[in-house]
Design a protein around this motif. Structure first.
Motif, mmCIF file in Angstrom:
data_model
loop_
_atom_site.group_PDB
_atom_site.id
_atom_site.type_symbol
_atom_site.label_atom_id
_atom_site.label_comp_id
_atom_site.label_asym_id
_atom_site.label_seq_id
_atom_site.Cartn_x
_atom_site.Cartn_y
_atom_site.Cartn_z
ATOM 1 N N GLU A 121 0.825 -1.219 0.000
ATOM 2 C CA GLU A 121 0.000 0.000 0.000
ATOM 3 C C GLU A 121 0.855 1.264 0.000
ATOM 4 O OE1 GLU A 121 -2.538 -0.479 3.423
ATOM 5 O OE2 GLU A 121 -3.762 -2.016 2.435
ATOM 6 N N GLY A 122 2.190 1.123 0.043
ATOM 7 C CA GLY A 122 3.086 2.273 0.040
ATOM 8 C C GLY A 122 3.147 3.007 1.366
ATOM 9 N N LYS A 123 2.664 2.388 2.428
ATOM 10 C CA LYS A 123 2.604 3.056 3.737
ATOM 11 C C LYS A 123 3.978 3.347 4.334
ATOM 12 C CE LYS A 123 -1.947 2.717 4.239
ATOM 13 N NZ LYS A 123 -2.852 3.811 4.332
ATOM 14 N N TYR A 124 4.986 2.552 3.962
ATOM 15 C CA TYR A 124 6.323 2.759 4.514
ATOM 16 C C TYR A 124 7.140 3.787 3.730
ATOM 17 C CZ TYR A 124 5.705 -1.272 7.604
ATOM 18 O OH TYR A 124 5.266 -2.136 8.577
ATOM 19 N N ASP A 125 6.718 4.115 2.538
ATOM 20 C CA ASP A 125 7.457 5.068 1.704
ATOM 21 C C ASP A 125 7.439 6.450 2.359
ATOM 22 O OD1 ASP A 125 7.436 2.808 0.136
ATOM 23 O OD2 ASP A 125 6.302 3.697 -1.511
ATOM 24 N N ASP A 137 6.685 3.776 11.818
ATOM 25 C CA ASP A 137 5.491 4.471 12.333
ATOM 26 C C ASP A 137 4.794 5.126 11.140
ATOM 27 O OD1 ASP A 137 3.582 6.184 13.400
ATOM 28 O OD2 ASP A 137 4.867 6.883 15.034
ATOM 29 N N VAL A 138 3.827 4.418 10.578
ATOM 30 C CA VAL A 138 3.168 4.894 9.361
ATOM 31 C C VAL A 138 2.178 6.022 9.630
ATOM 32 C CG1 VAL A 138 3.517 2.697 8.173
ATOM 33 C CG2 VAL A 138 1.377 3.084 9.394
ATOM 34 N N LYS A 139 1.871 6.288 10.882
ATOM 35 C CA LYS A 139 0.963 7.396 11.212
ATOM 36 C C LYS A 139 1.722 8.705 11.431
ATOM 37 C CE LYS A 139 -2.673 9.024 14.123
ATOM 38 N NZ LYS A 139 -4.020 8.713 14.416
ATOM 39 N N PHE A 140 2.569 8.753 12.456
ATOM 40 C CA PHE A 140 3.264 9.996 12.795
ATOM 41 C C PHE A 140 4.658 10.103 12.170
ATOM 42 C CE2 PHE A 140 0.565 9.250 16.666
ATOM 43 C CZ PHE A 140 -0.386 10.195 16.355
ATOM 44 N N GLY A 166 1.078 3.823 14.699
ATOM 45 C CA GLY A 166 1.106 2.591 13.918
ATOM 46 C C GLY A 166 0.138 2.731 12.767
ATOM 47 N N SER A 167 -0.362 1.621 12.301
ATOM 48 C CA SER A 167 -1.351 1.646 11.223
ATOM 49 C C SER A 167 -2.751 1.662 11.822
ATOM 50 C CB SER A 167 -1.180 0.415 10.335
ATOM 51 O OG SER A 167 -1.636 -0.753 11.006
ATOM 52 N N ASP A 168 -3.747 1.723 10.955
ATOM 53 C CA ASP A 168 -5.142 1.658 11.398
ATOM 54 C C ASP A 168 -5.578 0.220 11.667
ATOM 55 O OD1 ASP A 168 -5.426 4.417 11.168
ATOM 56 O OD2 ASP A 168 -6.103 4.300 9.088
ATOM 57 N N SER A 188 1.394 -6.115 21.151
ATOM 58 C CA SER A 188 1.119 -4.741 20.711
ATOM 59 C C SER A 188 1.861 -4.326 19.443
ATOM 60 C CB SER A 188 1.454 -3.761 21.846
ATOM 61 O OG SER A 188 2.834 -3.829 22.157
ATOM 62 N N ALA A 189 2.546 -5.251 18.783
ATOM 63 C CA ALA A 189 3.227 -4.898 17.532
ATOM 64 C C ALA A 189 2.185 -4.529 16.486
ATOM 65 C CB ALA A 189 4.088 -6.061 17.041
ATOM 66 N N ASN A 190 2.511 -3.548 15.646
ATOM 67 C CA ASN A 190 1.550 -3.104 14.642
ATOM 68 C C ASN A 190 2.222 -2.872 13.295
ATOM 69 O OD1 ASN A 190 -0.053 -0.972 13.109
ATOM 70 N ND2 ASN A 190 -1.528 -1.635 14.661
ATOM 71 N N SER A 191 3.044 -1.824 13.194
ATOM 72 C CA SER A 191 3.701 -1.518 11.917
ATOM 73 C C SER A 191 5.190 -1.223 12.081
ATOM 74 C CB SER A 191 3.031 -0.315 11.253
ATOM 75 O OG SER A 191 3.242 0.866 12.014
#
Length: 184
Positions: free
Chosen positions: A57-61, A78-81, A98-100, A128-131
């Motif tokens: 999904e390109g979230k890490y770019d 940290d794909v959010k902040f 993290g992600s949604d 609690s691992a997420n992204s």
């Protein structure tokens, strides 16, 4: 005829294994070049599935390496902040998001935290691992069986070594951090 079928089956298994292996190889593009990573789907299937989904999904770019401790590890994901291309980017909060998607149940294994190991970051809660993930600069056996190992750098560790280090007095927090260019 039996020899032909046997050879055909052997060829099929070889090609299938190569395809599976290629599915679990990802390229982490950094400012200094490409890092080849092998993911351990057999050891951490849910975590690897999450990493692949977010990467596709390109979230890490554009995500920064927000915590980098010399002689220990480089943390990112940290794909959010932590995504410098995102409207929610906030370097002061990078590492808190993290992600949604829901957090993942731990998948601890007997794989050691060696130089080049990729492992999932988490809070005190093992589930609690997420992204977020980190790459070990050197052997860190004190993390073994406490964090989910998801892969290992198989080419380009010298490029990981060039990631900008953080402030030791501030838990490795990095000002003007390096970032992931792409993760595919």
């Amino acid at each position: 005829m039996n020899k032909f079928i046997t050879k055909l089956l052997i060829l099929f298994f070889i090609l299938t294994n190569q395809l599976i292996a290629k599915e679990n190889i990802m390229i982490l593009k950094l400012k200094d070049g490409d890092v080849k990573i092998q993911l351990f789907e057999d050891k951490a299937p849910n975590h690897v599935k999450r990493i692949k989904k977010l990467a596709e999904e390109g979230k890490y770019d554009g995500v920064v390496f927000h915590r980098v401790i010399d002689g220990f590890m480089a943390q990112t994901g940290d794909v959010k902040f932590g995504n410098s291309t995102n409207k929610d980017f906030d370097l002061k909060r990078a590492g808190m998001g993290g992600s949604d998607l829901p957090d993942l149940k731990e998948e601890f294994s007997d794989l050691p935290h060696q130089r080049g190991t990729l492992s999932m970051a988490r809070s005190q809660d093992p589930n609690s691992a997420n992204s977020q993930f980190f790459i070990c600069f050197k052997e860190s056996s004190f993390l073994d069986r406490q964090y989910t190992v998801i892969g290992k750098v198989i080419e380009g560790m010298e490029l990981v070594d060039k990631i900008k280090r953080g402030d030791e007095g501030n838990n490795g927090s990095v000002s003007n951090p390096d970032k992931i260019i792409s993760f595919k």
